[in-house]
Design a protein around this motif. Structure first.
Motif, mmCIF file in Angstrom:
data_model
loop_
_atom_site.group_PDB
_atom_site.id
_atom_site.type_symbol
_atom_site.label_atom_id
_atom_site.label_comp_id
_atom_site.label_asym_id
_atom_site.label_seq_id
_atom_site.Cartn_x
_atom_site.Cartn_y
_atom_site.Cartn_z
ATOM 1 N N VAL A 240 0.862 -1.179 0.000
ATOM 2 C CA VAL A 240 0.000 0.000 0.000
ATOM 3 C C VAL A 240 0.901 1.232 0.000
ATOM 4 O O VAL A 240 1.839 1.327 0.797
ATOM 5 C CB VAL A 240 -0.929 0.024 1.227
ATOM 6 C CG1 VAL A 240 -1.805 1.271 1.213
ATOM 7 C CG2 VAL A 240 -1.789 -1.231 1.275
ATOM 8 N N ILE A 241 0.629 2.146 -0.885
ATOM 9 C CA ILE A 241 1.448 3.353 -1.018
ATOM 10 C C ILE A 241 0.661 4.563 -0.522
ATOM 11 O O ILE A 241 -0.482 4.795 -0.927
ATOM 12 C CB ILE A 241 1.857 3.579 -2.489
ATOM 13 C CG1 ILE A 241 2.689 2.387 -2.997
ATOM 14 C CG2 ILE A 241 2.651 4.873 -2.630
ATOM 15 C CD1 ILE A 241 3.009 2.466 -4.479
ATOM 16 N N SER A 242 1.276 5.312 0.386
ATOM 17 C CA SER A 242 0.699 6.573 0.833
ATOM 18 C C SER A 242 1.167 7.660 -0.130
ATOM 19 O O SER A 242 2.368 7.911 -0.278
ATOM 20 C CB SER A 242 1.169 6.894 2.258
ATOM 21 O OG SER A 242 0.707 8.167 2.652
ATOM 22 N N GLY A 246 -3.372 12.199 2.632
ATOM 23 C CA GLY A 246 -4.340 11.185 3.034
ATOM 24 C C GLY A 246 -4.784 10.248 1.938
ATOM 25 O O GLY A 246 -5.706 9.450 2.134
ATOM 26 N N ASP A 247 -4.140 10.315 0.781
ATOM 27 C CA ASP A 247 -4.505 9.437 -0.335
ATOM 28 C C ASP A 247 -3.657 8.165 -0.315
ATOM 29 O O ASP A 247 -2.471 8.197 0.018
ATOM 30 C CB ASP A 247 -4.301 10.148 -1.673
ATOM 31 C CG ASP A 247 -5.272 11.310 -1.857
ATOM 32 O OD1 ASP A 247 -6.383 11.225 -1.306
ATOM 33 O OD2 ASP A 247 -4.902 12.292 -2.537
ATOM 34 N N TYR A 248 -4.303 7.061 -0.698
ATOM 35 C CA TYR A 248 -3.608 5.775 -0.716
ATOM 36 C C TYR A 248 -3.832 5.066 -2.050
ATOM 37 O O TYR A 248 -4.867 5.234 -2.697
ATOM 38 C CB TYR A 248 -4.113 4.864 0.412
ATOM 39 C CG TYR A 248 -3.691 5.310 1.791
ATOM 40 C CD1 TYR A 248 -2.526 4.821 2.372
ATOM 41 C CD2 TYR A 248 -4.469 6.218 2.507
ATOM 42 C CE1 TYR A 248 -2.137 5.233 3.643
ATOM 43 C CE2 TYR A 248 -4.093 6.637 3.767
ATOM 44 C CZ TYR A 248 -2.922 6.137 4.335
ATOM 45 O OH TYR A 248 -2.540 6.544 5.584
ATOM 46 N N LYS A 257 -2.260 -1.239 -9.970
ATOM 47 C CA LYS A 257 -2.450 -0.208 -8.960
ATOM 48 C C LYS A 257 -3.916 0.212 -8.908
ATOM 49 O O LYS A 257 -4.516 0.490 -9.940
ATOM 50 C CB LYS A 257 -1.572 1.007 -9.269
ATOM 51 C CG LYS A 257 -0.080 0.727 -9.142
ATOM 52 C CD LYS A 257 0.746 1.992 -9.390
ATOM 53 C CE LYS A 257 2.229 1.716 -9.232
ATOM 54 N NZ LYS A 257 3.048 2.932 -9.456
ATOM 55 N N LEU A 258 -4.450 0.248 -7.705
ATOM 56 C CA LEU A 258 -5.858 0.568 -7.509
ATOM 57 C C LEU A 258 -5.979 1.635 -6.428
ATOM 58 O O LEU A 258 -5.369 1.530 -5.365
ATOM 59 C CB LEU A 258 -6.638 -0.689 -7.110
ATOM 60 C CG LEU A 258 -6.556 -1.866 -8.098
ATOM 61 C CD1 LEU A 258 -7.044 -3.149 -7.446
ATOM 62 C CD2 LEU A 258 -7.369 -1.559 -9.351
ATOM 63 N N ASN A 259 -6.774 2.648 -6.704
ATOM 64 C CA ASN A 259 -6.895 3.775 -5.777
ATOM 65 C C ASN A 259 -7.912 3.505 -4.675
ATOM 66 O O ASN A 259 -8.925 2.833 -4.884
ATOM 67 C CB ASN A 259 -7.293 5.037 -6.537
ATOM 68 C CG ASN A 259 -6.188 5.526 -7.459
ATOM 69 O OD1 ASN A 259 -5.010 5.443 -7.115
ATOM 70 N ND2 ASN A 259 -6.566 6.027 -8.625
ATOM 71 N N ARG A 265 -11.535 5.145 2.732
ATOM 72 C CA ARG A 265 -10.184 5.239 3.273
ATOM 73 C C ARG A 265 -10.092 4.743 4.722
ATOM 74 O O ARG A 265 -9.206 3.957 5.075
ATOM 75 C CB ARG A 265 -9.690 6.682 3.190
ATOM 76 C CG ARG A 265 -8.250 6.882 3.664
ATOM 77 C CD ARG A 265 -7.788 8.278 3.322
ATOM 78 N NE ARG A 265 -8.668 9.290 3.914
ATOM 79 C CZ ARG A 265 -8.750 10.540 3.489
ATOM 80 N NH1 ARG A 265 -8.023 10.937 2.450
ATOM 81 N NH2 ARG A 265 -9.564 11.393 4.081
ATOM 82 N N THR A 266 -11.010 5.185 5.566
ATOM 83 C CA THR A 266 -10.964 4.796 6.980
ATOM 84 C C THR A 266 -11.098 3.293 7.161
ATOM 85 O O THR A 266 -10.351 2.678 7.935
ATOM 86 C CB THR A 266 -12.075 5.508 7.775
ATOM 87 O OG1 THR A 266 -11.881 6.922 7.674
ATOM 88 C CG2 THR A 266 -12.034 5.102 9.238
#
Length: 277
Positions: A240-242, A246-248, A257-259, A265-266
């Motif tokens: 998981v890439i930060s 606050g976006d991952y 890669k999936l947003n 997010r939480t």
């Protein structure tokens, strides 16, 4: 506290019968080899659930090392077939997963995990001896039986819940029906009125359903929703890439890669035990 053989003291009981039940011969012999070093222990064995029931009824053992998963019926079924007044102090031997272990701990029912370690077997035996020496009262069997009943109910409820989730998805491809196992799914994306299933073998399948309806049928222990149009199998996540602010971004094992959307997010952070930046 850890116990060794030297810790065993029998103040009120000179000798105890111990029955070891396991349909795997090597596993059964391993416990017997460990227990044979204990003093004042009379060892017996059973190689099936059926034999276990017979031996418990005839021998009335004080302590029972009981395998959970056997070919004829389970260790739980063994105890259900026994009159509650003669149920021994029971130590489950198991290779079960976390949900069962948690159930044992909640109900204070002892267990030993496979493969067996000497100290763990000795600890369990020592605790069983203490239970017998301290709790030889009329309410002992009622208390133990109550714990076992609650344990059985918890495991039954968990099993029913798991069985309500999809194990496979039936897909119609032309004139044929294809069975896609959910454990072979890497991730799922929405495509108009369809969900597109990306499989580990590289194939893709279209399944007519909404993402919300599909997610309700997938085991939440195995699948996670990243956004309105993406569901992933957790075991297929590589990293998981930060990306800041606050976006991952989730990177799958095939490097897709999936947003992660803000609305999910939480839940993603909590499920994957990520720390907020």
């Amino acid at each position: 506290m850890h116990y060794s053989i030297d810790n065993y003291k029998f103040n009120r009981i000179s000798c105890m019968k111990v029955l070891v039940v396991d349909d795997e011969k090597l596993a059964r012999k391993r416990i017997l080899q460990i227990l044979q070093h204990a003093k004042d222990i009379e060892l017996h064995e059973a190689s099936s659930g059926t034999e276990a029931v017979s031996n418990i009824e005839s021998l009335h053992p004080d302590i029972l090392f009981l395998d959970i998963k056997m070919t004829d019926f389970s260790g739980f079924e063994v105890l259900k077939k026994i009159e509650k007044s003669i149920i021994p102090v029971t130590i489950f031997v198991t290779a079960y997963d976390d949900y069962a272990i948690k159930a044992f701990e909640i109900q204070a029912v002892d267990y030993v995990l496979k493969p067996y370690k000497k100290n763990r077997v000795f600890d369990a035996l020592a605790r069983a001896i203490q239970k017998i020496e301290i709790k030889q009262k009329s309410n002992h069997y009622d208390e133990m039986h109550s714990k076992l009943v609650q344990l059985f109910q918890h495991l039954d409820d968990t099993k029913k819940t798991e069985e309500s989730y999809l194990d496979k998805i039936v897909l119609k491809v032309g004139k044929k029906y294809v069975f896609a196992r959910t454990k072979d799914i890497k991730y799922i994306t929405s495509s108009a009125y369809y969900a597109e299933l990306f499989m580990k073998d590289g194939k893709k399948h279209l399944y007519r359903t909404s993402m919300t309806a599909l997610m309700e049928r997938l085991n939440p222990d195995s699948f996670l929703r990243l956004n309105r149009s993406t569901i992933v199998r957790i075991h297929q996540i590589k990293e998981v890439i930060s990306e800041g602010y606050g976006d991952y971004c989730v990177v799958m094992k095939d490097d897709t890669k999936l947003n992660v959307s803000k609305s999910y997010r939480t839940s993603v952070i909590q499920r994957l035990n990520l720390r907020k930046p």
